[in-house]
Design a protein around this motif. Sequence first.
Motif, PDB file in Angstrom:
ATOM      1  N   ASP A 107     -11.362 -10.973  -4.657  1.00  0.00           N
ATOM      2  CA  ASP A 107     -10.318 -11.027  -3.644  1.00  0.00           C
ATOM      3  C   ASP A 107     -11.003 -11.476  -2.461  1.00  0.00           C
ATOM      4  O   ASP A 107     -11.453 -10.526  -1.987  1.00  0.00           O
ATOM      5  CB  ASP A 107      -9.856  -9.559  -4.020  1.00  0.00           C
ATOM      6  CG  ASP A 107      -8.528  -9.534  -2.809  1.00  0.00           C
ATOM      7  OD1 ASP A 107      -8.361 -10.422  -2.150  1.00  0.00           O
ATOM      8  OD2 ASP A 107      -7.695  -8.568  -2.727  1.00  0.00           O
TER       9      ASP A 107
ATOM     10  N   GLU B 209       0.766  -1.058  -0.005  1.00  0.00           N
ATOM     11  CA  GLU B 209       0.011   0.011   0.035  1.00  0.00           C
ATOM     12  C   GLU B 209       0.700   1.226  -0.160  1.00  0.00           C
ATOM     13  O   GLU B 209       0.725   2.315  -0.374  1.00  0.00           O
ATOM     14  CB  GLU B 209      -0.865   0.079   1.102  1.00  0.00           C
ATOM     15  CG  GLU B 209      -1.815  -1.192   1.299  1.00  0.00           C
ATOM     16  CD  GLU B 209      -2.856  -1.208   2.190  1.00  0.00           C
ATOM     17  OE1 GLU B 209      -2.806  -0.371   3.197  1.00  0.00           O
ATOM     18  OE2 GLU B 209      -4.047  -1.778   2.095  1.00  0.00           O
TER      19      GLU B 209
ATOM     20  N   SER C 286      -1.169 -10.535  -3.881  1.00  0.00           N
ATOM     21  CA  SER C 286      -0.789  -9.467  -4.836  1.00  0.00           C
ATOM     22  C   SER C 286      -0.423  -9.989  -6.332  1.00  0.00           C
ATOM     23  O   SER C 286      -0.852  -9.317  -7.276  1.00  0.00           O
ATOM     24  CB  SER C 286       0.458  -8.719  -4.363  1.00  0.00           C
ATOM     25  OG  SER C 286       0.084  -8.235  -3.223  1.00  0.00           O
TER      26      SER C 286
ATOM     27  N   LEU D 268       2.594 -15.534   0.131  1.00  0.00           N
ATOM     28  CA  LEU D 268       1.822 -16.546  -0.519  1.00  0.00           C
ATOM     29  C   LEU D 268       0.612 -16.503  -0.645  1.00  0.00           C
ATOM     30  O   LEU D 268      -0.191 -16.229   0.575  1.00  0.00           O
ATOM     31  CB  LEU D 268       2.248 -17.823   0.489  1.00  0.00           C
ATOM     32  CG  LEU D 268       2.270 -19.261  -0.539  1.00  0.00           C
ATOM     33  CD1 LEU D 268       3.607 -19.049  -1.552  1.00  0.00           C
ATOM     34  CD2 LEU D 268       2.315 -20.203   0.241  1.00  0.00           C
TER      35      LEU D 268
END
Length: 409
Positions: A225, A9, A123, A267
Amino acid sequence: MNGNDDRAETDGGTAEGSARTEGGPSRFAPADRVESVPPSGIREFFEVAENRDDVISLGVGEPDFTAPWAARSAAIDSLERGRTSYTANRGMLDLREAIAGRVTRYGQSYDPDTEILVTTGASEAVDLAFRAFVNPGDTVALPTPTYVSYEPGVRFAGGEPLPVHTHHEDDWALTPEALLEAGADEADVLVLCYPNNPTGATMDADEMDAVADFCREHDLLVIADEIYAALTYEGDHQSIATRPGMRERTVVINGFSKAYAMTGLRLGYAMGPETAIDAMTKVHQYAMLSAPTTAQHAALAAIERCDDEVERMRREYDRRRRYVVSRLRELGIDVAEPGGAFYAFPRVADVAPEGDARAFATELLEAEGVAAVPGTAFGAGGEGHIRISYATGLDDLKEAMARLERFLS
Ligand code: PMP
């Protein structure tokens, strides 16, 4: 101040400090796609906070817990045994099998051979999904306020982000009306993030059904997500992929960073129909080869042996959530009840200078040493709000709320 701030971020693409500015002229001009992405609105707050030692940070999107010992010891053991090679591109089969078993609790069913890809953090999975399914010029609908990486990811892939405003008054839930109003019926892809960063919103079964109907009707692909799925406090986690006709048009992303406090192990995983996972694996095998082997061993142990610890952390977050929400309300600050993740997204417009949340956050940091992130860092719709992370110990939360009370008076 936690030095391990959330790099995903905070390091959002800025050219500042590059060779261009520090070491004289450089031959590198960032590609247009990179140039088109503005710097992260979070970063500057961390820079101020890092220079003071009295700051309580409610800014980080990262658990304050250490990964469970069973996961760490499995990583150590894998190194002692010399497991230092690449794994299969898709990740270790026994890990994919464990993941397939784990997600049945959300009503999801995926074939570990063909429908699961292990990635370097959620990500990477988000980035792969954009690169695998977004053609130049495609429109990607992003409910806002939004997690900071989606819009840059869409742009890096050549797509066009389309903000879909969600509202405090609806507890930040996504509705078909909001989708229609934004023109998402014409979009190609919809990104869902529930439980949500930054609002903490969750969707109930009916709300998710309605969004699924919209996606089928308007032929949208969905990137869901679900990295905060295990941190749900009210009701059961709802996955759009379990709705009729949605499995074939949805890629689900999840990971180990949040529920298992394993951010640094990097991970995550993606699950979806074989053609989708094949396309993502194609990008992944050239970009990454395979996710970190040591972390895969840790993740396997995390699934097999850490349920109790995950539940202990979840309960602690829930305790903090209740505390933060009730304290904010006591102080006269309006906040929608967050049902998941570890964020609250209160409205400070009524108590901020000229209703400006950025000014509020800056003054709160300067006067009282409490760091929170202004809502505008999360795109349109975050105006007048701040994000508070309660991935911070209860003692610090109590002190932060006492300082906030002093600040308000
Ligand atoms: N998605 C969301 C919504 C997140 O909040 C984060 C972490 N801030 C990520 C993805 C990235 O997680 P990971 O550490 O697995 O890359």
